[in-house]
Design a protein around this motif. Structure first.
Motif, PDB file in Angstrom:
ATOM      1  N   LYS A  97      -6.778  -2.135  -9.512  1.00 38.93           N
ATOM      2  CA  LYS A  97      -7.134  -2.493  -8.134  1.00 38.93           C
ATOM      3  C   LYS A  97      -6.967  -3.992  -7.905  1.00 38.93           C
ATOM      4  CE  LYS A  97     -10.700  -1.953  -4.651  1.00 38.93           C
ATOM      5  NZ  LYS A  97     -12.102  -1.609  -4.364  1.00 38.93           N
TER       6      LYS A  97
ATOM      7  N   ARG B  77      -6.013   8.986 -14.986  1.00 37.52           N
ATOM      8  CA  ARG B  77      -6.423   7.884 -15.867  1.00 37.52           C
ATOM      9  C   ARG B  77      -5.869   8.066 -17.285  1.00 37.52           C
ATOM     10  NH1 ARG B  77     -12.662   7.902 -13.997  1.00 37.52           N
ATOM     11  NH2 ARG B  77     -12.564   6.384 -12.308  1.00 37.52           N
TER      12      ARG B  77
ATOM     13  N   GLY C 160     -10.994   3.208  -2.630  1.00 39.82           N
ATOM     14  CA  GLY C 160     -12.447   3.302  -2.694  1.00 39.82           C
ATOM     15  C   GLY C 160     -13.049   4.509  -1.980  1.00 39.82           C
TER      16      GLY C 160
ATOM     17  N   VAL D 187       0.848  -1.214   0.000  1.00 39.62           N
ATOM     18  CA  VAL D 187       0.000   0.000   0.000  1.00 39.62           C
ATOM     19  C   VAL D 187       0.875   1.254   0.000  1.00 39.62           C
ATOM     20  CG1 VAL D 187      -1.693   1.320   1.345  1.00 39.62           C
ATOM     21  CG2 VAL D 187      -1.949  -1.147   1.130  1.00 39.62           C
TER      22      VAL D 187
ATOM     23  N   LEU E 250      -2.224   7.426 -17.355  1.00 39.08           N
ATOM     24  CA  LEU E 250      -1.949   5.991 -17.213  1.00 39.08           C
ATOM     25  C   LEU E 250      -2.149   5.289 -18.564  1.00 39.08           C
ATOM     26  CD1 LEU E 250      -3.669   5.096 -13.818  1.00 39.08           C
ATOM     27  CD2 LEU E 250      -1.260   4.803 -14.328  1.00 39.08           C
TER      28      LEU E 250
ATOM     29  N   ILE F 119       1.893   3.573 -12.249  1.00 39.86           N
ATOM     30  CA  ILE F 119       1.451   4.470 -11.150  1.00 39.86           C
ATOM     31  C   ILE F 119       2.595   5.408 -10.737  1.00 39.86           C
ATOM     32  CG2 ILE F 119       0.709   4.524  -8.736  1.00 39.86           C
ATOM     33  CD1 ILE F 119      -0.795   1.859  -9.333  1.00 39.86           C
TER      34      ILE F 119
ATOM     35  N   GLN G  14       2.460   2.164  -3.213  1.00 44.51           N
ATOM     36  CA  GLN G  14       1.613   2.846  -4.199  1.00 44.51           C
ATOM     37  C   GLN G  14       1.828   4.360  -4.194  1.00 44.51           C
ATOM     38  OE1 GLN G  14      -2.563   1.834  -3.746  1.00 44.51           O
ATOM     39  NE2 GLN G  14      -2.029  -0.273  -3.257  1.00 44.51           N
TER      40      GLN G  14
ATOM     41  N   PHE H 185      -5.768   9.100  -7.587  1.00 41.99           N
ATOM     42  CA  PHE H 185      -6.051   7.803  -8.215  1.00 41.99           C
ATOM     43  C   PHE H 185      -6.015   6.681  -7.178  1.00 41.99           C
ATOM     44  CE2 PHE H 185      -4.858   3.881 -10.410  1.00 41.99           C
ATOM     45  CZ  PHE H 185      -5.836   3.827 -11.394  1.00 41.99           C
TER      46      PHE H 185
ATOM     47  N   LYS I  71     -16.707   3.627 -11.889  1.00 38.66           N
ATOM     48  CA  LYS I  71     -15.370   3.079 -11.970  1.00 38.66           C
ATOM     49  C   LYS I  71     -15.193   2.369 -13.314  1.00 38.66           C
ATOM     50  CE  LYS I  71     -14.275   2.581  -7.133  1.00 38.66           C
ATOM     51  NZ  LYS I  71     -13.886   1.657  -6.043  1.00 38.66           N
TER      52      LYS I  71
ATOM     53  N   ASP J 274     -14.912  10.155 -20.875  1.00 41.89           N
ATOM     54  CA  ASP J 274     -14.539   8.808 -20.442  1.00 41.89           C
ATOM     55  C   ASP J 274     -13.381   8.303 -21.316  1.00 41.89           C
ATOM     56  OD1 ASP J 274     -14.635   6.672 -18.865  1.00 41.89           O
ATOM     57  OD2 ASP J 274     -16.483   5.808 -19.677  1.00 41.89           O
ATOM     58  N   VAL J 275     -12.349   7.914 -20.631  1.00 46.56           N
ATOM     59  CA  VAL J 275     -11.155   7.487 -21.349  1.00 46.56           C
ATOM     60  C   VAL J 275     -11.347   6.053 -21.834  1.00 46.56           C
ATOM     61  CG1 VAL J 275      -8.649   7.129 -21.172  1.00 46.56           C
ATOM     62  CG2 VAL J 275      -9.775   8.955 -19.882  1.00 46.56           C
TER      63      VAL J 275
ATOM     64  N   TYR K 155      -9.046   6.982  -4.823  1.00 47.74           N
ATOM     65  CA  TYR K 155     -10.356   6.726  -5.449  1.00 47.74           C
ATOM     66  C   TYR K 155     -10.448   5.307  -5.993  1.00 47.74           C
ATOM     67  CZ  TYR K 155     -14.518   7.423  -8.287  1.00 47.74           C
ATOM     68  OH  TYR K 155     -15.780   7.316  -8.837  1.00 47.74           O
ATOM     69  N   ALA K 156      -9.500   4.955  -6.873  1.00 51.49           N
ATOM     70  CA  ALA K 156      -9.587   3.692  -7.615  1.00 51.49           C
ATOM     71  C   ALA K 156      -9.258   2.490  -6.736  1.00 51.49           C
ATOM     72  CB  ALA K 156      -8.638   3.731  -8.810  1.00 51.49           C
ATOM     73  N   ILE K 157      -8.276   2.629  -5.866  1.00 46.90           N
ATOM     74  CA  ILE K 157      -7.825   1.466  -5.104  1.00 46.90           C
ATOM     75  C   ILE K 157      -8.432   1.429  -3.701  1.00 46.90           C
ATOM     76  CG2 ILE K 157      -5.778   0.271  -4.197  1.00 46.90           C
ATOM     77  CD1 ILE K 157      -4.291   1.551  -6.634  1.00 46.90           C
TER      78      ILE K 157
ATOM     79  N   LEU L 100     -10.045   0.364 -16.202  1.00 44.33           N
ATOM     80  CA  LEU L 100      -8.661   0.667 -15.791  1.00 44.33           C
ATOM     81  C   LEU L 100      -8.516   0.615 -14.275  1.00 44.33           C
ATOM     82  CD1 LEU L 100      -5.853   1.736 -16.931  1.00 44.33           C
ATOM     83  CD2 LEU L 100      -6.676   3.975 -16.212  1.00 44.33           C
TER      84      LEU L 100
ATOM     85  N   LEU M 160      -8.330  12.893 -10.985  1.00 42.58           N
ATOM     86  CA  LEU M 160      -8.573  11.467 -11.272  1.00 42.58           C
ATOM     87  C   LEU M 160      -8.607  11.242 -12.790  1.00 42.58           C
ATOM     88  CD1 LEU M 160      -9.344   8.617 -10.226  1.00 42.58           C
ATOM     89  CD2 LEU M 160     -11.729   9.307 -10.506  1.00 42.58           C
TER      90      LEU M 160
END
Lengths: 175, 269
Positions: B11, A157, A132, A28, A160, A114, A31, A125, B3, A96-97, A128-130, B6, A153
């Protein structure tokens, strides 16, 4: 039982808890920080908080989740103190990517992706993404507006994605 | 924002990642855990020392304050026990009495008598200046004045004098710091002149009696002495020539004032 003993400052119990949770928690921390030694320092300061505040754990959620939150907060507060997080308020049109599957990508490569992100993007990121967290929670944690969190965010993305494409290109070229 | 893939991919990949810390990691943490309680103890010690120092300061403050208060009390007692106040009062009273006596005697009188004949030429001028001291009694003054009266009478016998044209210009100087203001002019006339003429003077004295009383009253008020000015004036009138009276009266007055002052001091204490 281990937790109770650890609260009573039992060093063996503390060591067992550390041995059980430290590998995941170091992941963690990794990251958020590129350097592994640096990440380990954050891990230790995080575990120091865990053992000193162990009596405040209410057994409501998982113990791992509780430790994880402490680790994330330790990393965020460190990065904010060092002014490594520079989150700018800029208007951005959300699109939206288009994403490609990362199933075949190794964890090391993902970590590299990352790591390539700027600190601000990376922070948002990760949270939010990991982890939550919601944008409102991230905004409070980082001391920015909610829209900034969203913007960061999106940019994370996008970056990335771009870096992933570049990475694949270089891998193919090498092959 | 939903979400996307990606996020989910990353995750999932990172969710089970484990990085084993270095071997020395636990030892370093153990050292930090050992330091933590010591720091706490140190902190407690420091807090205790701060608390002790604050208490010491407070107690010192109270001690000094109480000392001050105790020091103040003896000062007050000294002030109470000191008879300096009484002595001072006595001295002041004595000064006042002395002043009264001296000033009574120090009535400076300058009498200028100009005698003119019918041609309005000045024939003779008689100047009388009386400055009696404390030692000199009023009787002496009378004698002096009587001698001067005889001079005037001689002049009267030798020259034709129209009484209507006879002018008497009397200048009386009274010291401004006199405690009891007695009109020297009236006193002089009462002493000098014949009983017939003295009657006129007596009328004048009676007329000025109210003024005299007022003057005595104001002076007594200044001295904070509650004595009936009427009594003083009557006593002065009756036994003006009695030297013993002055001494006795003033002595008794002095004793009485001293008693009052002592009583007031005791009451204040």
């Amino acid at each position: 039982m281990l937790i109770k003993k650890a609260i009573q400052n039992n060093r063996e119990a503390q060591q067992q808890l550390f041995a059980k949770h430290s590998p995941k928690m170091l992941g963690v921390c990794r990251q958020y920080v590129k350097d592994l030694h640096h990440a380990e320092d954050l891990l230790l300061s995080g575990f120091l908080k865990v053992f000193t505040k162990l009596s405040t754990f209410k057994h409501e959620g998982s113990f791992e989740g509780w430790i994880r939150r402490i680790m994330v907060n330790t990393c965020i507060s460190y990065l904010r103190k060092k002014n490594l997080v520079t989150v700018s308020d800029e208007d951005f049109i959300f699109n939206d990517v288009a994403t490609e599957s990362l199933e075949n990508t190794s964890v090391t490569d993902i970590q590299k992706l990352i790591d390539s992100l700027p600190e601000g993007y990376k922070m948002v990121f990760n949270l939010y993404a990991i982890e939550g967290y919601k944008h409102s929670e991230i905004a409070i944690k980082l001391g920015v507006s909610e829209s900034t969190s969203k913007t960061q965010l999106f940019r994370a993305r996008k970056l990335l994605q771009e870096n992933y494409i570049k990475m694949n290109k270089t891998i193919h070229e090498k092959k | 924002m939903k979400k996307n893939n990606l996020d989910n991919n990353i995750k999932e990949k990172l969710a089970h990642r484990e990085i084993t810390p270095s071997v020395s990691a636990w030892e370093r943490l153990s050292v930090k855990l050992d330091e933590k309680p010591k720091q706490k103890k140190k902190g407690l010690f420091w807090y205790a020392s701060y608390a002790a120092s604050v208490l010491a300061l407070i107690s010192f403050g109270i001690y000094t304050f109480s000392n001050d208060s105790l020091e103040n009390l003896p000062k007050k007692e000294i002030l109470v026990n000191q008879e300096i106040d009484t002595v001072q009062i006595l001295n002041n009273i004595e000064e006042v009495f002395n002043e009264v006596i001296v000033e009574k005697a120090l009535v400076e009188t300058e009498t200028v008598k100009k005698i003119k004949n019918r041609d309005k030429k000045i024939i003779g001028i008689t100047k009388t200046k009386v400055i009696p001291t404390k030692e000199k009694s009023i009787q002496n003054i009378i004698i002096k004045n009587k001698e001067k009266t005889s001079v005037i009478e001689v002049v009267k016998n030798n020259l034709i004098i129209d009484p209507t044209e006879e002018e008497f210009k009397n200048k009386t100087f009274i010291k401004p710091n006199s405690r009891i203001k007695i009109n020297a002019q009236d006193l002089l006339f009462a002493v000098i002149n014949e009983p017939k003429e003295a009657g006129k003077v007596a009328v004048e004295i009676k007329m000025n009696r109210a003024d005299l009383l007022a003057a005595i009253k104001t002076e007594l008020n200044k001295s904070n002495l509650k004595v009936d000015p009427e009594t003083i004036l009557v006593a002065v009138e009756r036994s003006i020539n009695d030297d013993f009276f002055q001494n006795n009266f003033l002595k008794s007055l002095k004793d009485r004032v001293t008693n009052i002052a002592t009583a007031v001091a005791i009451r204040n204490n």
